[in-house]
Design an enzyme around this catalytic site. Structure first.
Site, PDB file in Angstrom:
ATOM      1  CE  LYS A 225      67.695   6.157 106.441  1.00  0.00           C
ATOM      2  NZ  LYS A 225      67.172   6.512 105.229  1.00  0.00           N
ATOM      3  NE  ARG A 230      58.100   4.097 107.836  1.00  0.00           N
ATOM      4  CZ  ARG A 230      58.638   4.738 109.019  1.00  0.00           C
ATOM      5  NH1 ARG A 230      59.311   5.792 108.900  1.00  0.00           N
ATOM      6  NH2 ARG A 230      58.057   4.223 110.248  1.00  0.00           N
ATOM      7  CD  GLU A 275      62.019   3.570 102.773  1.00  0.00           C
ATOM      8  OE1 GLU A 275      61.119   3.849 103.722  1.00  0.00           O
ATOM      9  OE2 GLU A 275      62.588   4.431 102.179  1.00  0.00           O
ATOM     10  CG  PHE A 316      60.871  -1.213 108.637  1.00  0.00           C
ATOM     11  CD1 PHE A 316      60.173  -0.410 109.421  1.00  0.00           C
ATOM     12  CD2 PHE A 316      61.249  -1.043 107.309  1.00  0.00           C
ATOM     13  CE1 PHE A 316      59.822   0.746 108.890  1.00  0.00           C
ATOM     14  CE2 PHE A 316      60.977   0.357 106.907  1.00  0.00           C
ATOM     15  CZ  PHE A 316      60.149   1.334 107.453  1.00  0.00           C
ATOM     16  NE  ARG A 399      63.647  13.713 112.395  1.00  0.00           N
ATOM     17  CZ  ARG A 399      63.603  12.945 111.420  1.00  0.00           C
ATOM     18  NH1 ARG A 399      64.475  12.030 111.324  1.00  0.00           N
ATOM     19  NH2 ARG A 399      62.906  13.433 110.264  1.00  0.00           N
ATOM     20  CE  LYS A 405      68.349  10.196 109.621  1.00  0.00           C
ATOM     21  NZ  LYS A 405      67.256  11.131 108.886  1.00  0.00           N
TER      22      LYS A 405
END
Ligand code: AMP
Length: 537
Positions: A225, A230, A275, A316, A399, A405
């Protein structure tokens, strides 16, 4: 039109439409429309702090009235404002003044207030996306068909999904009106129209993450992560556009990313999700987000800043390729497509570091692998890890539990270093293993709660080593006893009960944040505080 105007806009956020309307232009337009002196408009503007209020006042106190005023309609306001963006070249400023003045001169005071605020991009009437969504469902998908309030959850969900994918309320409203739920379902991902980002749920730790993200570890993918921004990249041949999570077009700010995409992406067209992280070219470590965010905000000197803080985009997801939407394909297929369209893999554009758990024979083994992957991610200066369900589809704007995460998010602790040990390997000259202690005010003692080995850059480690070597009380081989002086801010994932340390607690995955120069050892967090945090987690 109405659905964007009620939110104070004439176009979606991602369509960078610059109306070219400044405050000074607006005050001129108001003065011109009303015959009220521009200085008088200024005074009213100063007194109210809002040029919209000043415009309302000016209309009310207008020195001149238009003889034949045409009433303002939604269409007229919308079209006039949108046209402003197309004015170019000599005289365009005067044409803008005239256009805004034209609206104001036909407005009543209240209309003037809102027209001016909209033109300036300042209008906020507290109507959120959810309200517009519900209104569209209510207006066009009302099951009873009689304007009554019979809207099903499914109808609202259909509007919602169409909006998360298109971010274009006028388009969604038109589809709902003309073709109902079926029409909404046909709205898909389109090039250069960004999709809302799918977001992660927070896991309570690796254990919880593994159990929640998928029915079995065999369909779990781990990824680093990253702590950056983003980024959604839309590609159509040499046309490349880069959008943020807030759907702003930041293509101009990322010439290095655009060049890397042109060099490496082999597909004719695609939409990529990732990201962007800034790197320090000297240390080759990621810079903190605050530093990197300068690149997102910067408008001038973009190339110089790109050299100072080069970006790497860790990809990703792949949401579309060569005209085919992949939103409903499982993640494993989307990632296969992603792997297939990067060649070569340049520095600035890489697959996010990942590890599948498919080869783990047991849950215990999967957890072991996840723990060491997590430690590696933190060690490399990243924020934590992501667990993803390889069988899940992409759900824009949600979400979702199919993406979780894990990061050290507990309130940081300020702790003292009473003992330290030299590292092994590359960093063997440095004191890289630090025992961490909380303060016990009753005994004026420092009680160990864990051991730190990650989170610092080489430079920070060198400084810590210098500082600690000045505090040595006793040496036992590579282990040093120290005067408890140096206070460090530490993040960690959780606090466990433990017999390993005298305090009875152990920090899991502690990570260095910074030296607390401002704290004396007695200012460090107490053992009692650690106990409270342990109870509260
Ligand atoms: P948070 O902002 O803490 O809710 O975490 C979600 C954000 O993490 C996403 O919106 C991404 O910007 C970021 N992120 C970093 N690395 C990844 C990754 N490997 N997969 C998905 N999101 C990531």
């Amino acid at each position: 039109m109405l659905v964007t105007l009620v939110r104070g806009r004439v176009a979606p956020a991602w369509r960078s439409l610059d109306l070219g309307v400044s405050s000074s232009l607006t005050r001129r337009a108001v003065a011109k429309a009303t015959g009220v002196d521009a200085d008088r408009v200024d005074r009213e503007w100063e007194a109210t702090g809002d040029l919209g209020d000043a415009a309302a006042w000016a209309v009310e106190h207008a020195a001149q009235r238009t003889l034949f005023s045409t009433p303002l309609t939604v269409r007229r306001v919308y079209d006039t404002l949108r046209d402003l963006a197309t004015y170019e070249g000599a005289g365009s400023r005067d044409r803008r003044v005239d256009a805004v003045a034209g609206l104001v001169s036909d407005a009543d005071p209240e209309e003037a207030r809102y027209v001016v605020r909209t033109a300036l991009g300042h209008l906020r009437v507290g109507i959120g996306e959810g309200t517009v969504r519900d209104a569209i469902a209510l207006a066009f998908l009302d099951g009873a068909g009689d304007g009554d309030t019979l809207v099903t959850d499914a109808a609202v969900a259909a509007v919602d999904r169409a909006h998360q994918v298109t971010n274009d309320f006028p388009l969604v409203a038109t589809a709902a009106r003309d073709e109902g739920v079926e029409g909404l379902a046909t709205l898909g991902i389109d090039l250069f129209r960004p999709v809302k980002s799918m977001l992660a749920e927070k896991a309570e730790g690796l254990d919880d993450g593994l159990d929640s993200v998928a029915p079995a570890p065999s369909s779990v993918l781990l990824e680093h992560k990253y702590d950056g921004a983003r980024i959604q990249i839309h590609v159509d041949g040499d046309d490349v556009r880069v959008f943020t999570r807030r759907l702003e077009d930041v293509t101009e700010q990322f010439p290095d990313v655009v060049a890397a995409v042109r060099e490496a992406v082999t597909a004719d067209s695609c939409v990529l999700d990732g990201e962007a992280v800034g790197y320090d070219p000297d240390t080759e470590r990621p810079v903190v987000f605050q530093e990197f965010s300068r690149r997102i905000k910067r408008e001038n000197g973009v190339d110089r800043l790109a050299e100072e803080i080069p970006a790497v985009v860790f990809l990703f997801d792949c949401l579309a390729v060569d005209g085919e939407s992949l939103l409903d394909a499982p993640l494993r297929d989307r990632l296969d497509r992603l792997d297939g369209l990067l060649d070569p893999e340049p520095m600035a554009l890489e697959r996010a570091t990942h590890r599948s758990l498919a080869d783990c024979d047991s849950r215990a083994e999967a957890l072991d692998v996840a723990e060491s992957f997590y430690a590696d991610a933190l060690d490399a200066g990243h924020e934590g890890l992501m667990l993803k369900n390889l069988d899940a589809t992409h759900q824009p704007g949600r979400r979702v539990g199919a993406m979780m995460k894990v990061k050290p998010t507990m309130e940081p602790l300020d702790l003292v270093v009473p003992r330290a040990q030299y590292s092994e390997g590359r960093r063997s000259d440095w004191l890289g293993r630090l025992f961490l202690a909380a303060y016990d005010p009753e005994d004026d003692a420092f009680v160990e709660v864990g051991r730190l080995a990650t989170g610092y850059t080489d430079e920070e480690l060198r400084e810590i080593t210098d500082r600690l070597e000045a505090l040595v009380v006793d040496r036992d081989g590579r282990l040093l006893d120290l005067q408890p002086e140096l206070v460090l801010e530490i993040e960690y994932e959780e606090i466990q009960a433990s017999t390993e340390y005298a305090s009875g607690y152990a920090l899991r995955f502690p990570r260095f944040v910074r030296i607390r120069e401002d704290l004396a050892p007695e200012d460090a967090d107490t053992v009692e505080r650690v106990g409270e945090l342990f109870e509260g987690q």
